[in-house]
Design an enzyme around this catalytic site. Structure first.
Site, PDB file in Angstrom:
ATOM      1  N   GLY A   1      -6.760  -5.665  14.621  1.00 52.67           N
ATOM      2  CA  GLY A   1      -7.442  -4.435  14.232  1.00 52.67           C
ATOM      3  C   GLY A   1      -6.511  -3.490  13.510  1.00 52.67           C
ATOM      4  O   GLY A   1      -5.424  -3.881  13.088  1.00 52.67           O
ATOM      5  N   ASN A   2      -6.944  -2.248  13.346  1.00 52.37           N
ATOM      6  CA  ASN A   2      -6.084  -1.243  12.704  1.00 52.37           C
ATOM      7  C   ASN A   2      -6.350   0.119  13.337  1.00 52.37           C
ATOM      8  O   ASN A   2      -7.210   0.249  14.199  1.00 52.37           O
ATOM      9  CB  ASN A   2      -6.318  -1.232  11.185  1.00 52.37           C
ATOM     10  CG  ASN A   2      -7.752  -0.911  10.839  1.00 52.37           C
ATOM     11  OD1 ASN A   2      -8.230   0.186  11.110  1.00 52.37           O
ATOM     12  ND2 ASN A   2      -8.461  -1.879  10.277  1.00 52.37           N
ATOM     13  N   ARG A   3      -5.589   1.119  12.902  1.00 51.91           N
ATOM     14  CA  ARG A   3      -5.602   2.420  13.579  1.00 51.91           C
ATOM     15  C   ARG A   3      -6.657   3.395  13.064  1.00 51.91           C
ATOM     16  O   ARG A   3      -6.635   4.564  13.416  1.00 51.91           O
ATOM     17  CB  ARG A   3      -4.240   3.098  13.419  1.00 51.91           C
ATOM     18  CG  ARG A   3      -3.115   2.400  14.119  1.00 51.91           C
ATOM     19  CD  ARG A   3      -1.835   3.202  13.936  1.00 51.91           C
ATOM     20  NE  ARG A   3      -0.680   2.441  14.326  1.00 51.91           N
ATOM     21  CZ  ARG A   3      -0.294   2.285  15.588  1.00 51.91           C
ATOM     22  NH1 ARG A   3      -0.987   2.848  16.569  1.00 51.91           N
ATOM     23  NH2 ARG A   3       0.767   1.573  15.870  1.00 51.91           N
ATOM     24  N   SER A   4      -7.564   2.964  12.218  1.00 53.55           N
ATOM     25  CA  SER A   4      -8.540   3.915  11.673  1.00 53.55           C
ATOM     26  C   SER A   4      -9.447   4.469  12.779  1.00 53.55           C
ATOM     27  O   SER A   4     -10.003   3.713  13.573  1.00 53.55           O
ATOM     28  CB  SER A   4      -9.397   3.214  10.616  1.00 53.55           C
ATOM     29  OG  SER A   4     -10.414   4.088  10.206  1.00 53.55           O
TER      30      SER A   4
END
Ligand code: CTP
Length: 408
Positions: free
Chosen positions: A208-211
């Site tokens: 995933g990512n930090r958005s």
């Protein structure tokens, strides 16, 4: 700079308790707030609470401190008046110019922007009397936020819930920054993607990512406030649905692609604010991947995800459809942004500098808007709604009808 002066009017509904959170948001971000509760509001939340949270006595009586002419002064001196919750009764009084208490007097003397955040039962909201009062107030320039849909007092659910205090606060902050809100996106359908995709490895793990989705949600809320029909494709966000927006929830990049392409078929503009994973695991393990003592973990093989922004830019679903992309860059921000704008083929690229606590998960954002026409607009660090408005300004400036655009 002097602190913006806000009048928080509170009318008599159960949602009055939520106005306490709105008040905190104002005071904690440096606004000077005068609370003006109606007599009915004081049945729900007492004067002591308003005084303690605002740091000054609540103004409740037209007949107190008459020599200070409070029924005129409070409205005249305000930079913004917000009424939350605004009951059906309060909206009716405001629409007809009645002035039988301090809050309604204040509404008549205010020359600053006025925001109403209605809260009432669905039947009352939908009643033609209320709808006509809302239309009258809007025609005169007041901002009436659409109520949210959800649980009402008691067991019923429907439209009429007070919008989330964070959303009311964001709308007020925009009004203070811009002076007023126009309906310049009325008649347009816009699609916004938000959040970050998750690419599953097995039933419990993902890449995933930090958005956080905050910028995309700010885009959706501001477009709705400017009159657009909005479809928000949200990937893995934990934010409340913005009022008046159709929300489609997705998980992976492929799901996001399907949802965006479907919504884009009828859209005048598509804004890709989501952080889409460029790669996904080549294989998905249907059972949890277990560690085995003495055995090295298998490497994760990745495959490319489709580039949705490039795809919708190259193959516009409608002639003249406007496509806006985002670029998160850590170095050579402008040069990388220009190269990405050309590579993706979109009309506008919003270039954010990220890293060191910038942008991800924050409430503020700075950016440069690069246009395919060579334009370059710098937006100073500020609330994400202010950046959202600047993006919609660019969209609104281009005619909705492509025939007009090619003629101009
Ligand atoms: N985007 C997309 N589909 C992808 C990846 C990104 O539609 N598979 C969109 C994002 O929503 C954003 C823009 O492309 O609007 C920029 O994404 P970014 O990850 O910054 O750019 P990349 O093309 O991945 O370039 P790089 O990895 O080289 O920074």
């Amino acid at each position: 700079m002097t602190a913006p002066r806000v009048v928080l009017g509170v009318s008599g509904g159960i949602a009055a308790y939520k106005a306490c959170e709105l008040l905190r948001r104002f005071t904690e971000s440096g606004h000077q707030v005068q609370v003006v509760p109606t007599a009915a509001a004081l049945h729900f939340v007492g004067e002591a609470t308003w005084a303690a949270l605002s740091g000054r006595p609540a103004a409740t009586e037209t007949w107190e401190r008459v020599h200070e002419v409070p029924h005129v002064r409070i409205g005249q001196q305000a930079d913004l008046v917000v009424v939350a919750p605004a009951t059906a009764d309060l909206l009716a009084k405001a629409a007809h110019g009645l002035a039988d208490d301090l809050l309604t007097n204040t509404l008549l003397t205010a020359r600053c922007p006025v925001v109403f955040a209605p809260a009432m039962h669905t039947e009352m909201w939908e009643h033609p009397a209320t709808q006509e009062n809302v239309a009258t107030l809007r025609r005169r320039g007041a901002i009436v936020i659409e109520p949210a849909v959800g649980r009402l007092t008691g067991v019923d659910t429907g439209k009429g819930r007070l919008p989330d205090p964070a959303e009311i606060f964001a709308a007020c902050r925009r009004v203070l920054a811009r002076g007023s809100l126009t309906q310049d996106l009325a008649g347009r359908h816009v699609v916004v993607s938000a959040g970050g995709t998750r690419e599953p490895l097995d039933p419990v793990r993902f890449l995933g990512n930090r958005s956080s989705g905050k910028q995309g949600y700010a885009l959706a809320a501001t477009a709705a406030a400017r009159g657009a029909r909005v479809t928000l494709v949200a990937a893995n966000t934990a934010l409340p649905d913005p009022a008046g927006v159709d929300v489609v929830r997705v998980g992976t990049a492929l799901q996001l692609r399907d949802a965006v392409l479907k919504a884009a078929a009828e859209a005048d503009a598509v804004v890709m604010a989501a952080a889409v994973a460029d790669f996904r695991p080549a294989e998905y393990a249907t059972g949890k991947i277990k560690k085995v003592d003495g055995v090295e973990p298998a490497p994760i093989v990745l495959v490319r995800n489709p580039d949705i922004l490039a795809e919708i830019s190259a193959d516009r679903a409608r002639p003249g459809q406007l496509v806006v992309g985002f670029a998160a860059e850590t170095d050579d921000v402008l040069a990388n942004g220009r190269a990405k704008l050309a590579r993706k083929g979109c009309d506008l690229l919003v270039v954010n500098e990220v890293g060191d606590g910038k942008a991800f998960g924050q409430d503020t954002n700075s950016a440069v808007l690069l246009g395919a026409d060579g334009s370059e607009v710098h937006i100073a660090d500020g609330p994400k709604e202010v950046l959202a408005d600047a993006i919609w300004d660019q969209v609104a400036a281009r005619p909705a009808d492509p025939a007009d655009r090619s003629a101009g």
